[in-house]
Design a protein around this motif. Structure first.
Motif, PDB file in Angstrom:
ATOM      1  N   SER A   1       0.794  -1.176   0.055  1.00 45.76           N
ATOM      2  CA  SER A   1      -0.117  -0.493   0.074  1.00 45.76           C
ATOM      3  C   SER A   1       0.714   1.424  -0.319  1.00 45.76           C
ATOM      4  O   SER A   1       0.369   2.357  -0.255  1.00 45.76           O
ATOM      5  N   ASN A   2       2.407   0.829   0.739  1.00 47.42           N
ATOM      6  CA  ASN A   2       2.822   2.001   0.732  1.00 47.42           C
ATOM      7  C   ASN A   2       3.906   2.445  -0.840  1.00 47.42           C
ATOM      8  O   ASN A   2       4.672   3.353  -1.394  1.00 47.42           O
ATOM      9  N   ALA A   3       4.544   1.439  -0.923  1.00 47.17           N
ATOM     10  CA  ALA A   3       5.573   1.028  -1.760  1.00 47.17           C
ATOM     11  C   ALA A   3       5.650  -0.135  -2.586  1.00 47.17           C
ATOM     12  O   ALA A   3       4.792  -1.309  -2.246  1.00 47.17           O
ATOM     13  N   MET A   4       6.071  -0.423  -3.791  1.00 47.73           N
ATOM     14  CA  MET A   4       6.110  -2.021  -4.471  1.00 47.73           C
ATOM     15  C   MET A   4       7.161  -2.170  -4.079  1.00 47.73           C
ATOM     16  O   MET A   4       8.941  -1.750  -4.615  1.00 47.73           O
ATOM     17  N   ARG A   5       8.049  -3.303  -4.166  1.00 48.58           N
ATOM     18  CA  ARG A   5       9.216  -3.860  -3.893  1.00 48.58           C
ATOM     19  C   ARG A   5       9.919  -4.602  -4.881  1.00 48.58           C
ATOM     20  O   ARG A   5       8.799  -5.874  -4.753  1.00 48.58           O
ATOM     21  N   LEU A   6      10.771  -5.112  -5.248  1.00 45.79           N
ATOM     22  CA  LEU A   6      11.645  -6.761  -5.612  1.00 45.79           C
ATOM     23  C   LEU A   6      12.396  -7.436  -5.271  1.00 45.79           C
ATOM     24  O   LEU A   6      13.284  -6.393  -4.781  1.00 45.79           O
ATOM     25  N   LEU A   7      12.309  -8.639  -4.232  1.00 49.72           N
ATOM     26  CA  LEU A   7      13.580  -8.696  -3.539  1.00 49.72           C
ATOM     27  C   LEU A   7      13.568 -10.201  -4.414  1.00 49.72           C
ATOM     28  O   LEU A   7      13.149 -10.963  -6.064  1.00 49.72           O
ATOM     29  N   VAL A   8      15.183  -9.664  -5.618  1.00 53.14           N
ATOM     30  CA  VAL A   8      15.863 -10.971  -5.763  1.00 53.14           C
ATOM     31  C   VAL A   8      16.881 -11.678  -4.583  1.00 53.14           C
ATOM     32  O   VAL A   8      17.878 -11.577  -3.550  1.00 53.14           O
ATOM     33  N   ALA A   9      16.583 -13.422  -4.812  1.00 54.78           N
ATOM     34  CA  ALA A   9      17.167 -14.343  -3.682  1.00 54.78           C
ATOM     35  C   ALA A   9      18.587 -15.231  -3.375  1.00 54.78           C
ATOM     36  O   ALA A   9      17.739 -15.928  -5.026  1.00 54.78           O
ATOM     37  N   ASN A  10      19.533 -15.065  -3.291  1.00 53.79           N
ATOM     38  CA  ASN A  10      20.298 -15.674  -3.686  1.00 53.79           C
ATOM     39  C   ASN A  10      19.861 -17.911  -2.822  1.00 53.79           C
ATOM     40  O   ASN A  10      19.701 -17.804  -1.822  1.00 53.79           O
ATOM     41  N   ILE A  11      19.083 -18.807  -3.443  1.00 59.83           N
ATOM     42  CA  ILE A  11      18.929 -19.963  -2.625  1.00 59.83           C
ATOM     43  C   ILE A  11      19.999 -20.848  -2.659  1.00 59.83           C
ATOM     44  O   ILE A  11      20.613 -21.441  -3.821  1.00 59.83           O
ATOM     45  N   ILE A  12      20.706 -21.542  -1.737  1.00 62.51           N
ATOM     46  CA  ILE A  12      21.368 -21.881  -1.382  1.00 62.51           C
ATOM     47  C   ILE A  12      21.549 -23.954  -1.330  1.00 62.51           C
ATOM     48  O   ILE A  12      21.661 -23.409   0.554  1.00 62.51           O
ATOM     49  N   GLU A  13      21.301 -24.422  -1.780  1.00 63.78           N
ATOM     50  CA  GLU A  13      22.245 -25.668  -1.891  1.00 63.78           C
ATOM     51  C   GLU A  13      22.250 -26.652  -1.438  1.00 63.78           C
ATOM     52  O   GLU A  13      23.851 -26.630  -2.532  1.00 63.78           O
ATOM     53  N   GLU A  14      23.461 -27.156  -0.005  1.00 61.34           N
ATOM     54  CA  GLU A  14      24.200 -27.922  -0.157  1.00 61.34           C
ATOM     55  C   GLU A  14      23.574 -29.452   0.409  1.00 61.34           C
ATOM     56  O   GLU A  14      22.842 -29.406   1.385  1.00 61.34           O
ATOM     57  N   LYS A  15      24.590 -30.727  -0.151  1.00 61.01           N
ATOM     58  CA  LYS A  15      23.842 -31.796   0.368  1.00 61.01           C
ATOM     59  C   LYS A  15      23.658 -31.884   2.508  1.00 61.01           C
ATOM     60  O   LYS A  15      25.010 -31.251   2.510  1.00 61.01           O
ATOM     61  N   GLY A  16      22.825 -32.364   3.143  1.00 65.25           N
ATOM     62  CA  GLY A  16      23.311 -32.823   3.974  1.00 65.25           C
ATOM     63  C   GLY A  16      23.097 -31.210   4.973  1.00 65.25           C
ATOM     64  O   GLY A  16      23.053 -31.840   6.664  1.00 65.25           O
ATOM     65  N   LYS A  17      23.031 -30.108   4.762  1.00 59.93           N
ATOM     66  CA  LYS A  17      22.838 -29.080   5.338  1.00 59.93           C
ATOM     67  C   LYS A  17      21.236 -28.514   4.787  1.00 59.93           C
ATOM     68  O   LYS A  17      21.095 -28.378   3.485  1.00 59.93           O
TER      69      LYS A  17
ATOM     70  N   PRO B   1       8.463   3.418  -4.370  1.00 62.19           N
ATOM     71  CA  PRO B   1       7.751   3.989  -3.343  1.00 62.19           C
ATOM     72  C   PRO B   1       6.029   3.959  -4.645  1.00 62.19           C
ATOM     73  O   PRO B   1       5.724   6.028  -4.237  1.00 62.19           O
ATOM     74  N   ILE B   2       5.294   3.848  -4.824  1.00 61.82           N
ATOM     75  CA  ILE B   2       3.881   3.933  -5.437  1.00 61.82           C
ATOM     76  C   ILE B   2       3.437   3.948  -4.318  1.00 61.82           C
ATOM     77  O   ILE B   2       2.936   2.618  -4.176  1.00 61.82           O
ATOM     78  N   ARG B   3       2.478   4.813  -4.155  1.00 63.65           N
ATOM     79  CA  ARG B   3       1.394   4.590  -2.144  1.00 63.65           C
ATOM     80  C   ARG B   3       0.575   4.695  -3.548  1.00 63.65           C
ATOM     81  O   ARG B   3      -1.049   5.649  -3.135  1.00 63.65           O
ATOM     82  N   LEU B   4       0.277   3.068  -3.353  1.00 66.91           N
ATOM     83  CA  LEU B   4      -1.207   2.872  -3.672  1.00 66.91           C
ATOM     84  C   LEU B   4      -2.643   3.019  -2.784  1.00 66.91           C
ATOM     85  O   LEU B   4      -3.668   3.288  -3.248  1.00 66.91           O
ATOM     86  N   GLY B   5      -2.365   2.822  -2.100  1.00 68.10           N
ATOM     87  CA  GLY B   5      -2.945   3.259  -1.065  1.00 68.10           C
ATOM     88  C   GLY B   5      -3.746   4.140  -0.834  1.00 68.10           C
ATOM     89  O   GLY B   5      -5.155   5.164  -0.186  1.00 68.10           O
ATOM     90  N   GLN B   6      -3.496   5.293  -0.938  1.00 65.71           N
ATOM     91  CA  GLN B   6      -3.868   6.723  -0.888  1.00 65.71           C
ATOM     92  C   GLN B   6      -4.989   6.943  -1.921  1.00 65.71           C
ATOM     93  O   GLN B   6      -5.651   7.283  -1.819  1.00 65.71           O
ATOM     94  N   ASP B   7      -4.622   6.398  -2.995  1.00 67.62           N
ATOM     95  CA  ASP B   7      -6.024   5.921  -4.111  1.00 67.62           C
ATOM     96  C   ASP B   7      -7.018   5.648  -3.469  1.00 67.62           C
ATOM     97  O   ASP B   7      -7.947   5.532  -3.100  1.00 67.62           O
ATOM     98  N   ALA B   8      -6.698   3.779  -2.657  1.00 72.14           N
ATOM     99  CA  ALA B   8      -7.384   3.086  -2.695  1.00 72.14           C
ATOM    100  C   ALA B   8      -8.239   3.089  -0.643  1.00 72.14           C
ATOM    101  O   ALA B   8      -9.439   3.332  -1.425  1.00 72.14           O
ATOM    102  N   PHE B   9      -7.955   3.659  -0.119  1.00 68.59           N
ATOM    103  CA  PHE B   9      -8.123   4.048   0.599  1.00 68.59           C
ATOM    104  C   PHE B   9      -9.002   5.726   0.952  1.00 68.59           C
ATOM    105  O   PHE B   9      -9.623   5.725   1.912  1.00 68.59           O
ATOM    106  N   THR B  10      -9.017   6.548  -0.069  1.00 71.78           N
ATOM    107  CA  THR B  10      -9.481   7.878  -0.268  1.00 71.78           C
ATOM    108  C   THR B  10     -10.753   7.410  -1.016  1.00 71.78           C
ATOM    109  O   THR B  10     -11.425   7.801  -0.763  1.00 71.78           O
TER     110      THR B  10
END
Length: 296
Positions: free
Chosen positions: A14-30, A43-52
């Motif tokens: 509602s306040n901002a849009m986020r893109l998270l790119v994550a590394n997923i590390i796989e190791e056998k036995g861990k 920072p696109i404040r969609l809530g300003q529209d939606a809630f008013t």
């Protein structure tokens, strides 16, 4: 031998849009490890529209499309294998929310899922909290967003109760949160925590992360009630302009950080918590893990 995968999460808040790119590390036995590769916040404040006015404006639809196109390119550059895009409170309530999703799918080729408050709370709670959720302790997890706040109570390492309330920072900024909602939150917290001798808060969201960063504390150390209360008083004494010029806050953070702090303070007061831990986790982290483990 390790395997590294790249997953992404898009959080349409509602306040901002986020893109998270994550590394997923796989190791056998861990145990599988998750680490942030990149994070982009728009920072696109969609809530300003939606809630008013109840709908996402044409201007913000265009901005969303541009942001999603950029996110799509960034995921391509990072060689992301899988992604999930989730929209929360503002898109849930905008009467043209579904129409906006169709436009974004057509123009940016990104499919967005609108999730309800309960699902949002469950995804956030699925984040990596095992190092905090010690079995003998009781924790109230509080995630403050722009449109809603999610509360989850954990005891003996298990979730006891979870609830989403329409009391987010953008709603508060636009004065569309009634006293009834505050009373409902107080009642829910007190009812669910009264049987426990001691409750500790866990806070997530951009505002508490900023507050924690300003404290200079080590990551595994909590903030005290007294500190949060003194910061609330200090921030409240500054003008919006002063919070930007003197504290270096972003313009879309400077007006909501006081309101977010009020929610955390009330949660601490009503639960009797004397401290709050602030791990760097949120909906985006939860989406990546839920996607990896096949929960969404």
């Amino acid at each position: 031998m390790i395997t590294i995968k790249k997953y992404a999460a898009i959080d349409v808040g509602s306040n901002a849009m986020r893109l998270l790119v994550a590394n997923i590390i796989e190791e056998k036995g861990k145990e599988t490890q998750f680490s942030k590769s990149a994070l982009v916040r728009v920072p696109i404040r969609l809530g300003q529209d939606a809630f008013t006015v109840g709908e996402i404006s044409e201007e913000n639809i265009d901005r969303m499309v541009d942001a999603m196109k950029a996110f799509k390119l960034l995921m391509k550059v990072h060689k992301v294998e899988k992604y999930k895009a989730c929209a929360t409170s503002a898109m849930r309530e905008a009467y043209n929310g579904r129409e906006v999703i169709d436009i974004i799918k057509k123009k940016a080729d990104i499919e967005i899922n609108i999730i309800d408050g309960k699902t949002e709370a469950a995804i956030i709670a699925s984040t990596d909290l095992h190092y905090l959720l010690k079995t003998e302790k009781t924790y109230l997890y509080v995630d403050v967003g722009g449109g809603s706040t999610e509360f989850s109570l954990f005891s003996n390492g298990k979730m006891i109760a979870s609830k989403s309330f329409k009391a987010g920072t953008v709603r508060l900024l636009n004065e569309v949160v009634s006293e009834i909602v505050w009373h409902e939150i107080e009642k829910w917290i007190k009812t669910n925590t009264e049987i426990y001798d001691e409750v500790t808060l866990i806070g997530s969201g951009g505002n508490i992360n900023k507050l924690f960063k300003m404290s200079g504390k080590m990551e595994d150390k909590p903030l005290s009630y007294m500190y949060v209360n003194s910061q609330f008083t200090y921030l409240n004494s500054l003008t919006y302009e002063q919070r930007i010029t003197e504290l270096g806050l972003n313009a879309d953070r400077a007006d909501v950080i006081v309101l977010a702090t009020k929610i955390y303070l009330n949660a601490m007061k009503w639960s009797g918590a004397r401290s709050i831990y602030v791990p760097k986790i949120g909906l985006s982290d939860g989406i990546v893990k839920a996607l990896y483990y096949g929960k969404i």
